[in-house]
Motif scaffolding. Structure first.
Motif, mmCIF file in Angstrom:
data_model
loop_
_atom_site.group_PDB
_atom_site.id
_atom_site.type_symbol
_atom_site.label_atom_id
_atom_site.label_comp_id
_atom_site.label_asym_id
_atom_site.label_seq_id
_atom_site.Cartn_x
_atom_site.Cartn_y
_atom_site.Cartn_z
ATOM 1 N N TYR A 76 143.695 48.682 108.487
ATOM 2 C CA TYR A 76 143.458 48.658 109.707
ATOM 3 C C TYR A 76 144.979 48.956 110.357
ATOM 4 C CZ TYR A 76 139.117 46.306 108.961
ATOM 5 O OH TYR A 76 137.553 45.603 108.523
ATOM 6 N N ILE A 96 141.096 46.820 104.103
ATOM 7 C CA ILE A 96 139.095 46.749 103.197
ATOM 8 C C ILE A 96 138.878 47.543 102.239
ATOM 9 C CG2 ILE A 96 137.719 49.131 104.625
ATOM 10 C CD1 ILE A 96 139.725 49.322 106.904
ATOM 11 N N ALA A 144 136.936 44.025 112.939
ATOM 12 C CA ALA A 144 137.264 43.989 112.160
ATOM 13 C C ALA A 144 136.560 43.222 110.963
ATOM 14 C CB ALA A 144 138.461 43.097 111.624
ATOM 15 N N TYR A 155 133.472 46.051 110.561
ATOM 16 C CA TYR A 155 134.207 46.855 109.944
ATOM 17 C C TYR A 155 133.944 46.426 108.294
ATOM 18 C CZ TYR A 155 135.751 51.236 108.174
ATOM 19 O OH TYR A 155 135.746 53.075 107.387
ATOM 20 N N ASN A 156 134.629 45.415 107.810
ATOM 21 C CA ASN A 156 134.234 45.264 106.681
ATOM 22 C C ASN A 156 132.838 45.244 106.339
ATOM 23 O OD1 ASN A 156 137.023 44.887 106.272
ATOM 24 N ND2 ASN A 156 136.817 42.722 106.291
ATOM 25 N N PRO A 171 138.558 51.854 112.519
ATOM 26 C CA PRO A 171 140.421 51.142 111.279
ATOM 27 C C PRO A 171 141.332 51.614 112.046
ATOM 28 C CG PRO A 171 139.267 52.114 109.525
ATOM 29 C CD PRO A 171 138.312 52.633 111.005
ATOM 30 N N ILE A 193 141.584 49.573 114.637
ATOM 31 C CA ILE A 193 141.795 48.058 114.875
ATOM 32 C C ILE A 193 142.284 47.324 114.343
ATOM 33 C CG2 ILE A 193 139.871 46.172 114.040
ATOM 34 C CD1 ILE A 193 137.615 48.641 113.739
ATOM 35 N N GLU A 194 142.890 46.242 114.753
ATOM 36 C CA GLU A 194 143.903 45.141 115.009
ATOM 37 C C GLU A 194 142.757 44.486 113.489
ATOM 38 O OE1 GLU A 194 145.814 41.270 116.168
ATOM 39 O OE2 GLU A 194 145.931 42.790 116.915
ATOM 40 N N ASP A 195 143.173 44.183 112.456
ATOM 41 C CA ASP A 195 142.338 42.881 111.565
ATOM 42 C C ASP A 195 143.045 41.482 112.041
ATOM 43 O OD1 ASP A 195 141.063 42.144 109.688
ATOM 44 O OD2 ASP A 195 142.820 42.162 107.746
#
Length: 455
Positions: free
Chosen positions: A179, A195, A423, A426-427, A442, A445-447
């Motif tokens: 990310y 990820i 996050a 997305y995962n 990603p 995006i911030e995890d």
């Protein structure tokens, strides 16, 4: 140190206000009065089983009341160990209880057969403290030092990170596996390619759940060596040479009666083909193991734009909003509305955002993406819908709404289940395929910390 104590006391005071009946006892783990000592410190699933385990471990038969009296005395006297993780992902022992504490353990005053004191151990979970486990100080440290990617285990964080990085180096280039920013919160940092870590966790969980079930999509897709000491699986990833990436690991426990509940350790990527397989006792044909499957018909992962989201299900809406607010997945302004009792306006905004997303999806069938999740009750394919409560469309959405397909008679519709941070969305989506980056990108995006998702 003084600042740490103040922070710990403030955290416990906040917890006491939220849960009631819990006192902070200075800088100690919160203690919930009205419950027996072992259960006052955290959730215990099987108290009798825990007491019996303590007896087996120490050779001393104490009843629950006697054991709890020892634990309460040590708690009052401050005979407690505190552990947290440092910035390198390693466990460290601290002198005080703080918001960063990941494990605390209270001395029972009883020794095992090797003259090591046995501690009542509690671990911080996603819903608070859970226990009770009885371990020595060395055992607690070794458990914490282990880094787990689901059922793939490593002796420490460094080994896990090295494996994930080495796997990433083998991948077909062109895809982002980390990310824009790592998770800012959390008890322990993740590996460098978070990820990819999440992908491995879900793929192996899916295989493990189905590999021994005849008729399942993934039957026989974990292969075992002749002596059952090793296992391999196809990751579903391609190497830079466009070949399958297969991972081999040592099977634990060794003296098992079934292959359905195992973990793999000391993982390596298969590089020397059939020669390496023969050395570890596999059949040469095991190199041809098929990749994991998540669906048997493409229609299962295509969002049906003709089916409406059921916003008349009050229970589902309430769950999405209440849980979303409680877990800080809604924007701050929405949280303020909720706390001010403006629930009608908030719900109206939520439903309007769903309807707008439906209109966009009718013009772009890739807008709502499929996701795959492994659960205790079975594996699920669901859909992720971007929701813009306050954000502008050129920005990232505020969160993703999870949808489950439902059919009554000839009518098909989607039920809202919960809301996810981007996050997590997305995962879950990446397990099936790399999603379109219109809103799940990603690189933007911030995890966030991994949490259990309730539906």
């Amino acid at each position: 140190v003084a600042q740490d104590v103040i922070a710990a006391e403030e955290t416990e005071e906040a917890e006491a206000k939220c849960r009631g009946g819990i006192t902070n006892n200075s800088a100690k783990p919160p203690y919930q009065h009205g419950k027996s000592a072992l259960m006052a410190l955290g959730f215990v699933n099987d108290i009798q089983g825990a007491v019996e385990f303590f007896a087996r471990k120490t050779g001393i038969n104490l009843n629950q009341e006697e054991l709890e009296r020892k634990v309460k005395t040590s708690y009052d006297n401050g005979d407690i160990l505190y552990y947290e993780y440092d910035v390198e992902g390693n466990p460290v022992k601290r002198n005080i209880y703080s918001p960063k504490t990941a494990v605390f353990a209270i001395n029972t005053g009883v020794q095992d057969n090797h003259q090591n004191y046995v501690f009542a151990q509690y671990s911080k979970g996603h819903r608070g403290w859970t226990g009770v486990f009885f371990n020595t100080e060395d055992q607690i440290f070794n458990q914490m030092n282990t880094y787990k990617i689901g059922k793939l285990t490593f002796k420490n964080y460094a080994l896990a990170n090295d494996f994930v990085k080495s796997l990433h180096a083998e991948l077909l280039p062109g895809e982002t596996w980390k990310y824009a920013e790592p998770a800012q919160m959390g008890m322990r940092k993740k590996t460098e390619y978070e990820i990819l870590e999440s992908y491995l966790r879900t793929v192996f969980a899916a295989l493990l759940q189905e590999h021994d079930k005849q008729g399942s999509l993934n039957y026989g897709k974990i292969k075992f060596s002749k002596d059952n000491n090793y296992a391999l699986f196809n990751t579903g990833l391609l190497s830079k040479y466009a070949t399958d990436i297969i991972v081999i690991g040592e099977v634990y426990p060794k003296n098992r009666t079934t292959n359905s509940r195992i973990t793999l350790s000391n993982l390596v990527v298969l590089k020397r083909g059939k020669t390496e397989l023969r050395e570890k006792g596999f059949e040469a044909s095991d190199a041809e193991v098929d990749m994991v499957s998540f669906f048997d018909q493409v229609s299962q992962i295509v969002y049906d734009v003709t089916a409406e989201v059921d916003t008349d299900d009050i229970e589902k809406l309430r769950h999405c909003i209440d849980e979303g607010i409680m877990r800080n997945r809604f924007p701050l302004k929405c949280k303020e509305q909720y706390e001010n009792g403006e629930l009608e306006d908030l719900t109206d905004t939520f439903i309007k955002a769903i309807r707008r997303a439906e209109r966009i999806a009718r013009r772009n069938y890739k807008y709502v993406v499929p996701q795959y999740r492994t659960t205790a009750t079975g594996n699920k394919i669901q859909f992720l819908m971007p929701i813009y409560m306050l954000s502008k469309y050129e920005e990232l959405p505020d969160f993703a709404l999870v949808l489950s397909e439902s059919v009554i008679g000839n009518q098909k519709f989607y039920k809202p289940e919960t809301v996810l941070e981007l996050a997590w969305a997305y995962n879950n989506a990446r397990v099936i395929c790399k999603p379109d980056d219109m809103w799940l990108n990603p690189a933007r995006i911030e995890d966030v910390e991994d949490l259990d998702i309730d539906e």
